[in-house]
Design a protein around this motif. Structure first.
Motif, short mmCIF file in Angstrom:
data_model
loop_
_atom_site.label_atom_id
_atom_site.label_comp_id
_atom_site.label_asym_id
_atom_site.label_seq_id
_atom_site.Cartn_x
_atom_site.Cartn_y
_atom_site.Cartn_z
N PHE A 75 0.85 -1.18 0.00
CA PHE A 75 0.00 0.00 0.00
C PHE A 75 0.89 1.23 0.00
O PHE A 75 2.10 1.16 0.23
CB PHE A 75 -1.00 -0.01 1.16
CG PHE A 75 -0.39 -0.09 2.54
CD1 PHE A 75 -0.01 1.04 3.23
CD2 PHE A 75 -0.23 -1.33 3.15
CE1 PHE A 75 0.53 0.97 4.49
CE2 PHE A 75 0.31 -1.43 4.43
CZ PHE A 75 0.69 -0.27 5.10
N LEU A 76 0.28 2.35 -0.31
CA LEU A 76 1.03 3.58 -0.55
C LEU A 76 0.53 4.69 0.36
O LEU A 76 -0.68 4.80 0.60
CB LEU A 76 0.84 4.00 -2.02
CG LEU A 76 1.61 5.23 -2.51
CD1 LEU A 76 3.03 4.82 -2.90
CD2 LEU A 76 0.91 5.84 -3.73
N VAL A 77 1.46 5.48 0.87
CA VAL A 77 1.10 6.70 1.59
C VAL A 77 1.64 7.86 0.77
O VAL A 77 2.85 7.98 0.55
CB VAL A 77 1.67 6.74 3.02
CG1 VAL A 77 1.28 8.05 3.70
CG2 VAL A 77 1.18 5.55 3.83
N PHE A 78 0.75 8.69 0.28
CA PHE A 78 1.10 9.81 -0.60
C PHE A 78 0.64 11.10 0.08
O PHE A 78 -0.56 11.36 0.18
CB PHE A 78 0.40 9.64 -1.96
CG PHE A 78 0.87 10.58 -3.03
CD1 PHE A 78 1.80 10.18 -3.98
CD2 PHE A 78 0.36 11.88 -3.11
CE1 PHE A 78 2.22 11.03 -4.99
CE2 PHE A 78 0.77 12.74 -4.11
CZ PHE A 78 1.71 12.32 -5.05
N ASN A 79 1.60 11.86 0.58
CA ASN A 79 1.27 13.09 1.33
C ASN A 79 0.25 12.79 2.43
O ASN A 79 -0.78 13.47 2.55
CB ASN A 79 0.74 14.17 0.40
CG ASN A 79 1.85 14.77 -0.45
OD1 ASN A 79 3.03 14.67 -0.14
ND2 ASN A 79 1.46 15.40 -1.55
N ASP A 80 0.50 11.75 3.20
CA ASP A 80 -0.32 11.32 4.34
C ASP A 80 -1.66 10.71 3.95
O ASP A 80 -2.48 10.39 4.82
CB ASP A 80 -0.57 12.51 5.31
CG ASP A 80 0.73 13.06 5.88
OD1 ASP A 80 1.63 12.24 6.15
OD2 ASP A 80 0.84 14.28 6.03
N GLU A 81 -1.91 10.53 2.64
CA GLU A 81 -3.13 9.88 2.18
C GLU A 81 -2.81 8.42 1.86
O GLU A 81 -1.90 8.13 1.09
CB GLU A 81 -3.66 10.59 0.93
CG GLU A 81 -4.97 10.04 0.42
CD GLU A 81 -5.48 10.80 -0.79
OE1 GLU A 81 -6.52 10.39 -1.36
OE2 GLU A 81 -4.85 11.81 -1.18
N VAL A 82 -3.55 7.50 2.47
CA VAL A 82 -3.28 6.07 2.31
C VAL A 82 -4.06 5.51 1.13
O VAL A 82 -5.27 5.73 0.99
CB VAL A 82 -3.63 5.30 3.60
CG1 VAL A 82 -3.36 3.80 3.42
CG2 VAL A 82 -2.85 5.84 4.78
N LYS A 83 -3.36 4.76 0.28
CA LYS A 83 -3.98 4.10 -0.88
C LYS A 83 -3.69 2.61 -0.78
O LYS A 83 -2.54 2.20 -0.61
CB LYS A 83 -3.38 4.64 -2.19
CG LYS A 83 -3.47 6.17 -2.36
CD LYS A 83 -4.86 6.58 -2.75
CE LYS A 83 -4.95 8.07 -3.02
NZ LYS A 83 -6.32 8.50 -3.39
N THR A 84 -4.73 1.78 -0.94
CA THR A 84 -4.56 0.34 -0.77
C THR A 84 -4.93 -0.48 -1.99
O THR A 84 -4.52 -1.64 -2.09
CB THR A 84 -5.39 -0.17 0.42
OG1 THR A 84 -6.78 0.13 0.20
CG2 THR A 84 -4.93 0.48 1.73
N ASP A 85 -5.70 0.06 -2.92
CA ASP A 85 -6.11 -0.69 -4.11
C ASP A 85 -5.03 -0.59 -5.20
O ASP A 85 -4.69 0.51 -5.64
CB ASP A 85 -7.44 -0.13 -4.64
CG ASP A 85 -7.97 -0.92 -5.81
OD1 ASP A 85 -7.48 -0.73 -6.95
OD2 ASP A 85 -8.89 -1.74 -5.61
N ILE A 86 -4.50 -1.74 -5.64
CA ILE A 86 -3.35 -1.74 -6.55
C ILE A 86 -3.64 -1.01 -7.85
O ILE A 86 -2.86 -0.14 -8.27
CB ILE A 86 -2.92 -3.19 -6.88
CG1 ILE A 86 -2.73 -4.02 -5.61
CG2 ILE A 86 -1.63 -3.18 -7.71
CD1 ILE A 86 -1.68 -3.51 -4.69
N ASN A 87 -4.74 -1.34 -8.49
CA ASN A 87 -5.06 -0.71 -9.78
C ASN A 87 -5.31 0.78 -9.62
O ASN A 87 -4.90 1.59 -10.47
CB ASN A 87 -6.28 -1.38 -10.42
CG ASN A 87 -5.99 -2.80 -10.87
OD1 ASN A 87 -4.88 -3.12 -11.28
ND2 ASN A 87 -6.98 -3.66 -10.79
#
Length: 249
Positions: A75-87
């Motif tokens: 999963f990704l944290v981008f400027n404190d925003e968490v993203k979990t869906d790969i696509n």
């Protein structure tokens, strides 16, 4: 959990990016996870500055439960925003890390996005099959997907024919041309697993007869973005040890 800086110190308005990926058995390097490698490659090809964090799921710290409760890496944290869906992460990064500062990674041909899409499913059925009598059929189905992908690599794409209308065989380096794209980031991690597992557990190599596919992999392994983001072979072999069937008669 191990953190390693994948770039120099961020400057100016650079986004703060942290990619959490599955850790290897030593809990330090990248583990066997094609989805983790896919995002790793995308960020590397984007030439973005990011922090790579390997997560040992056997001892996952509480901070992960706070960041992405119920989720598994990557999963990704981008400027404190968490993203979990790969696509969705892939689409998000292509949108946020855009030209002119970051290279575009999308494909020009939609066929490149679906080339080889059945390989991993057919490979899994083949490698996990416990019934010796079914092995030949499953092997043929798996090999048919490899032959189909090979044909895609050997067939000139429209832009190649524009340059040479008489071209009978493609000479491109990758799926969509001479640059790695999102399609390669999706396919290559899976092909690496296929290559390693088949060689160890089925004594099967991608032969020179599959000329286009072999050329593609040879070119890909020359790229740091792919080669250095691959898990160690021993990690791949170990990951499949519990599911591979040896087909003893």
């Amino acid at each position: 959990m191990q953190r390693g800086q994948m770039a120099q110190k961020r400057e100016g308005d650079e986004p703060k990016i942290e990619l959490f990926v599955k850790a290897s058995s030593d809990a330090e390097s990248v583990g066997n996870c094609p989805f983790s490698q896919r995002l790793f490659m995308i960020l590397w090809l984007k030439e973005a500055k990011f922090l790579l964090t390997t997560v040992d799921m056997k001892r996952a710290p509480d901070v992960l439960k706070d960041l992405a409760p119920g989720s598994q890496p990557p999963f990704l944290v981008f400027n404190d925003e968490v993203k979990t869906d790969i696509n969705k992460i892939e689409e998000f990064l292509e949108d946020k890390l855009a030209p002119p500062k970051y290279p575009k990674l999308c494909c020009r041909y939609k066929e490149s996005l679906t080339a080889g899409e059945d390989i991993f499913r057919k490979f899994s059925a083949y490698i996990k099959n416990p019934v010796p009598a079914l092995n030949e059929v499953l092997e043929k189905k798996f090999l048919a997907t490899m032959v189909k992908l090979n044909m895609y690599f050997e067939t000139p794409l429209p832009h190649e024919l524009d340059q040479n209308p008489n071209a009978s065989e493609s000479t491109r380096l990758y799926l969509d041309g001479d640059s790695l794209t999102l399609a390669d980031c999706n396919l290559l991690p899976k092909l690496n697993i296929v290559k390693v597992v088949c060689k160890v557990y089925r004594k099967f190599d991608i032969t020179a007869e599959l000329k286009g596919l072999k050329r593609y992999l040879d070119n890909a392994y020359k790229r740091d973005e792919f080669r250095l983001s691959c898990p160690k072979d021993v990690e791949v072999v170990s990951a499949y040890q519990s599911v591979v069937k040896y087909l003893k008669k």
